[in-house]
Design an enzyme around this catalytic site. Sequence first.
Site, mmCIF file in Angstrom:
data_model
loop_
_atom_site.group_PDB
_atom_site.id
_atom_site.type_symbol
_atom_site.label_atom_id
_atom_site.label_comp_id
_atom_site.label_asym_id
_atom_site.label_seq_id
_atom_site.Cartn_x
_atom_site.Cartn_y
_atom_site.Cartn_z
ATOM 1 N N TYR A 51 7.300 56.871 -67.787
ATOM 2 C CA TYR A 51 7.216 56.006 -66.605
ATOM 3 C C TYR A 51 7.491 54.544 -66.923
ATOM 4 O O TYR A 51 7.636 53.726 -66.009
ATOM 5 C CB TYR A 51 5.838 56.118 -65.914
ATOM 6 C CG TYR A 51 5.434 57.518 -65.497
ATOM 7 C CD1 TYR A 51 6.372 58.555 -65.446
ATOM 8 C CD2 TYR A 51 4.126 57.811 -65.152
ATOM 9 C CE1 TYR A 51 5.985 59.839 -65.080
ATOM 10 C CE2 TYR A 51 3.744 59.085 -64.776
ATOM 11 C CZ TYR A 51 4.681 60.102 -64.757
ATOM 12 O OH TYR A 51 4.303 61.372 -64.394
ATOM 13 N N HIS A 109 4.536 66.534 -71.768
ATOM 14 C CA HIS A 109 4.972 66.275 -70.391
ATOM 15 C C HIS A 109 5.750 67.452 -69.769
ATOM 16 O O HIS A 109 5.637 67.708 -68.565
ATOM 17 C CB HIS A 109 5.856 65.018 -70.380
ATOM 18 C CG HIS A 109 5.946 64.347 -69.053
ATOM 19 N ND1 HIS A 109 6.052 62.999 -68.915
ATOM 20 C CD2 HIS A 109 5.955 64.824 -67.782
ATOM 21 C CE1 HIS A 109 6.117 62.683 -67.632
ATOM 22 N NE2 HIS A 109 6.059 63.778 -66.932
HETATM 23 N N1 NAP Z 1 3.703 65.840 -65.041
HETATM 24 C C1 NAP Z 1 4.793 65.687 -64.333
HETATM 25 O O1 NAP Z 1 5.874 66.234 -64.645
HETATM 26 C C2 NAP Z 1 4.728 64.842 -63.090
HETATM 27 C C3 NAP Z 1 5.760 64.917 -62.142
HETATM 28 C C4 NAP Z 1 5.657 64.149 -60.988
HETATM 29 C C5 NAP Z 1 4.552 63.325 -60.805
HETATM 30 N N2 NAP Z 1 3.575 63.235 -61.759
HETATM 31 C C6 NAP Z 1 2.378 62.358 -61.590
HETATM 32 O O2 NAP Z 1 1.777 62.654 -60.337
HETATM 33 C C7 NAP Z 1 1.715 61.473 -59.537
HETATM 34 C C8 NAP Z 1 1.808 61.810 -58.065
HETATM 35 O O3 NAP Z 1 2.987 62.528 -57.770
HETATM 36 P P1 NAP Z 1 4.234 61.871 -57.012
HETATM 37 O O4 NAP Z 1 4.248 60.434 -57.259
HETATM 38 O O5 NAP Z 1 5.403 62.679 -57.402
HETATM 39 O O6 NAP Z 1 3.981 62.229 -55.481
HETATM 40 P P2 NAP Z 1 2.816 62.043 -54.392
HETATM 41 O O7 NAP Z 1 1.635 61.378 -54.962
HETATM 42 O O8 NAP Z 1 2.655 63.357 -53.709
HETATM 43 O O9 NAP Z 1 3.525 61.105 -53.319
HETATM 44 C C9 NAP Z 1 3.754 59.753 -53.503
HETATM 45 C C10 NAP Z 1 4.484 59.251 -52.264
HETATM 46 O O10 NAP Z 1 3.713 59.571 -51.106
HETATM 47 C C11 NAP Z 1 3.389 58.387 -50.378
HETATM 48 N N3 NAP Z 1 1.955 58.480 -50.043
HETATM 49 C C12 NAP Z 1 0.878 58.321 -50.850
HETATM 50 N N4 NAP Z 1 -0.262 58.466 -50.187
HETATM 51 C C13 NAP Z 1 0.081 58.711 -48.899
HETATM 52 C C14 NAP Z 1 -0.665 58.936 -47.719
HETATM 53 N N5 NAP Z 1 -2.006 58.907 -47.719
HETATM 54 N N6 NAP Z 1 0.024 59.160 -46.558
HETATM 55 C C15 NAP Z 1 1.366 59.178 -46.540
HETATM 56 N N7 NAP Z 1 2.137 58.964 -47.631
HETATM 57 C C16 NAP Z 1 1.491 58.733 -48.805
HETATM 58 C C17 NAP Z 1 3.686 57.213 -51.290
HETATM 59 O O11 NAP Z 1 4.264 56.152 -50.562
HETATM 60 P P3 NAP Z 1 3.619 54.645 -50.541
HETATM 61 O O12 NAP Z 1 3.683 54.126 -51.944
HETATM 62 O O13 NAP Z 1 4.488 53.935 -49.569
HETATM 63 O O14 NAP Z 1 2.205 54.846 -50.048
HETATM 64 C C18 NAP Z 1 4.722 57.773 -52.258
HETATM 65 O O15 NAP Z 1 6.022 57.572 -51.750
HETATM 66 C C19 NAP Z 1 2.871 60.636 -60.077
HETATM 67 O O16 NAP Z 1 2.813 59.291 -59.650
HETATM 68 C C20 NAP Z 1 2.706 60.863 -61.555
HETATM 69 O O17 NAP Z 1 1.634 60.078 -62.072
HETATM 70 C C21 NAP Z 1 3.638 64.020 -62.887
#
Ligand code: NAP
Length: 278
Positions: A51, A109
């Site tokens: 990241y 990861h």
């Molecule tokens: N291990 C892996 O391979 C892997 C892969 C993907 C992700 N991750 C980890 O998991 C975390 C979360 O996953 P992600 O970032 O992919 O997706 P997520 O948390 O499902 O979604 C994030 C998105 O949703 C929006 N959001 C957040 N809260 C919200 C709410 N209450 N209502 C409406 N929209 C909302 C955010 O926009 P705004 O910023 O505009 O609120 C952002 O665009 C990552 O940040 C990372 O740390 C790990």
Amino acid sequence: MSVAAHVVEAHGARIPVIGLGTWELRGRTCTRVVEQALQLGYRHVDTAELYDNEGEVGEGLRAAGIAREDVFVTTKIWPSHFAPRDLERSAQAGLERLRLSHVDLLLLHWPNPQIPLRDTLGALCKVKRAGLASHIGVSNFTVALIEQAVKLANEPLVCNQIEVHPFIDQSKVIASCRRHGMATVAYSPVARGGVSRHPLLARIAQAHGKTPAQVSLRFLAQRGIAVIPRTSRRERLSENLAIFDFELSEAEMGEIARLARRDGRIVDYAYSGSPQWD
Ligand SMILES: NC(=O)c1ccc[n+]([C@@H]2O[C@H](COP(=O)([O-])OP(=O)(O)OC[C@H]3O[C@@H](n4cnc5c(N)ncnc54)[C@H](OP(=O)(O)O)[C@@H]3O)[C@@H](O)[C@H]2O)c1
């Protein structure tokens, strides 16, 4: 009960149910969001070598002024660094960027079939024994990979971090984690915002005076899964934390579970080769 008391336990690790995801948060925004999240009550932050924000996450942790032992910090090693010497160097470099003496959880990861899992896990266990990580685990591991990993590791693997939200069925992987006493940590738990547009989730949310994102997070937490939603907005940091004052009925849990569909997966990296998903 305080939010901080909500934890998932696995092999001695106490993982706060709600964590802050930080993928795509960079620079000052990242530092600000981490600081705000901790001030609002988050006690779990998820970052990764990939990241490119471990430095800013560390700054946010210091700016919040919360005692180190009260925050659960996870980082991850990218698969190109899975050769044992590379893994050890990467773990050390991550700590230097975070400016921490250890992380609470260090994850592989993404699976890397090019490097023997036995060697990678040997290095991961060594890093743990050296005190660089209190706990170790994996991410994006399938049932078959979990079985292999558990046999090969000589330290407990405490979690598998995988994509889980209402539109994907991960029941086989979650059951495998349970069999091995591992926690499931859900990434993309609000389907990158996709849950907000779903009529069923909107209807259930309205019935509880909540938002569809809160229903999605509650659906996971109620199944004993930790969640790491990401947001850059202060109001959503609070929203995503406020899931402990309502309960979904069995009927609602069933309805939400039936939203899973075959094409529901969001994260599928062609470039590093995805495993054969369950
Ligand atoms: N291990 C892996 O391979 C892997 C892969 C993907 C992700 N991750 C980890 O998991 C975390 C979360 O996953 P992600 O970032 O992919 O997706 P997520 O948390 O499902 O979604 C994030 C998105 O949703 C929006 N959001 C957040 N809260 C919200 C709410 N209450 N209502 C409406 N929209 C909302 C955010 O926009 P705004 O910023 O505009 O609120 C952002 O665009 C990552 O940040 C990372 O740390 C790990």
